[in-house]
Scaffold this motif. Structure first.
Motif: not given
Length: 357
Positions: A22, A31, A33, A131, A181
């Protein structure tokens, strides 16, 4: 006491989105996610005895009622456009990252045109730099929608509840924007599917640690889909920062159909469960005939995004409260990023929701 084994819907395509990192305050950070979330949850629900179904591809008609076609087209094409540009060679970036945002402060009332460069056009739809869009992002996000639709079909077919193992999550995706995200709003799609299937009034109840600004925006001026959320107070500096306050109650026909319950940092089980129970009572009092539960488990104490310190027992009790409404429910996965505890938190909620006496 009997235990209902809630059917689970998932898709292997949801593993395909790999954010890698990110960009937060200008710095590339790891990241959270990540694809491993899918397998962690899948293993836990399987071991807990929940029947697992693989989602088949679903048509776009319900998705088209939730999102602006410009957003859908951009997400479907963004990575291919990026890969045809110089970004990998010039800066080593293989994922779509916006750098320019055509906000009202920028345009100051001037007419806006589509940007020729994809790194600028991305800022027309993305509202943060965290994102990113990679080569498998669209396929994963679209498969998550399939999971939500298939789970709604199970409920419309007579199941008392179903769980959509959606990844990436969706509740921050607005009608024409992505961020937090989230790319496509899985919970909103499930709510629209329940409406189309015959439920006159549906409540989306969001227990993620953060306000679901996307879901709130999609239904803000409607009375047929209620949105209720318990989340950390954005006034304390938490995402989504600018919205999610208690005085946001809807607009137009939707006045009174939105309820936000912001909580202080470190609220813990008691305050959180009081809010969850209040949302459950509100949904039933408003005459809703079905629920969508945005199940974020990032309010848990070990989660890297956690400000609320909810326990696994708290999630089980939340399942009891929402399952206790007696309303058919589609449970949609949102946040939750601490892999060692993620599966246990999800199964704690599902177990609570499935308790019958």
């Amino acid at each position: 006491m009997n235990q209902y084994r809630m059917p689970v819907v998932w898709s292997p395509a949801t593993r395909g989105h790999d954010p890698q990192h990110e960009v937060w305050v200008g710095v590339a950070t790891s990241g959270t996610e990540v694809p491993a979330r899918v397998d962690t949850i899948l293993t836990a629900v399987t071991e807990a005895g929940h029947p697992v179904h693989e989602a088949a591809p679903q048509p776009d008609d319900v998705l088209a009622r939730v999102h602006d076609p410009g957003l859908v087209t951009f997400l479907a094409e963004a990575h291919e456009r990026w890969s045809q540009g110089p970004y990998a060679e010039l800066v080593g970036q293989r994922r779509v990252v916006p750098y320019f945002f055509p906000t009202p402060a920028m345009s100051a009332g001037l007419p806006l045109r589509p940007a020729a460069a994809v790194h600028a056009e991305a800022g027309r739809f993305a509202y943060d730099t965290m994102t990113l869009v990679g080569d498998g992002t669209w396929e994963a996000a679209r498969a998550a929608v399939d999971c939500a639709l298939a789970a709604a079909d199970l409920v419309l077919g007579g199941e008392r509840a179903s769980y959509a193992l959606c990844r990436p999550p969706g509740h921050h995706a607005t009608p024409a924007g992505y961020g937090g995200s989230c790319y496509l709003n899985n919970a909103a799609v499930a709510a629209e599917a329940l409406r189309a299937g015959g439920h006159d009034r549906v409540a989306v109840l969001d227990v993620d640690a953060h306000h679901g600004n996307g879901t709130a925006a999609i239904f803000y001026d409607r009375a047929d889909v209620l949105y209720g959320s318990v989340h950390v107070d954005p006034g304390a500096g938490w995402f989504p920062h600018f919205v999610g306050y208690a005085d946001e109650t809807g607009a137009g026909a939707g006045v009174g159909a939105t309820r936000n319950v912001p909580l202080p940092e470190g609220a813990g089980d008691d305050l959180w469960l009081e809010a969850v129970g209040g949302l459950a009572d509100w949904a039933t009092a408003q005459g809703c005939s079905a629920l969508v539960v945005s199940l974020g488990v990032d309010a848990a104490a070990d989660d890297p995004e956690s400000p609320l310190e909810v326990t696994a027992e708290g999630y089980r009790a939340a399942g009891v409260a929402l399952g206790g409404t007696g309303l058919p429910a589609v449970v949609v996965q949102e946040g939750g990023y601490h892999l060692p505890t993620l599966g246990g938190l999800v199964t704690a909620y599902l177990g609570g929701h499935g308790e019958t006496r």
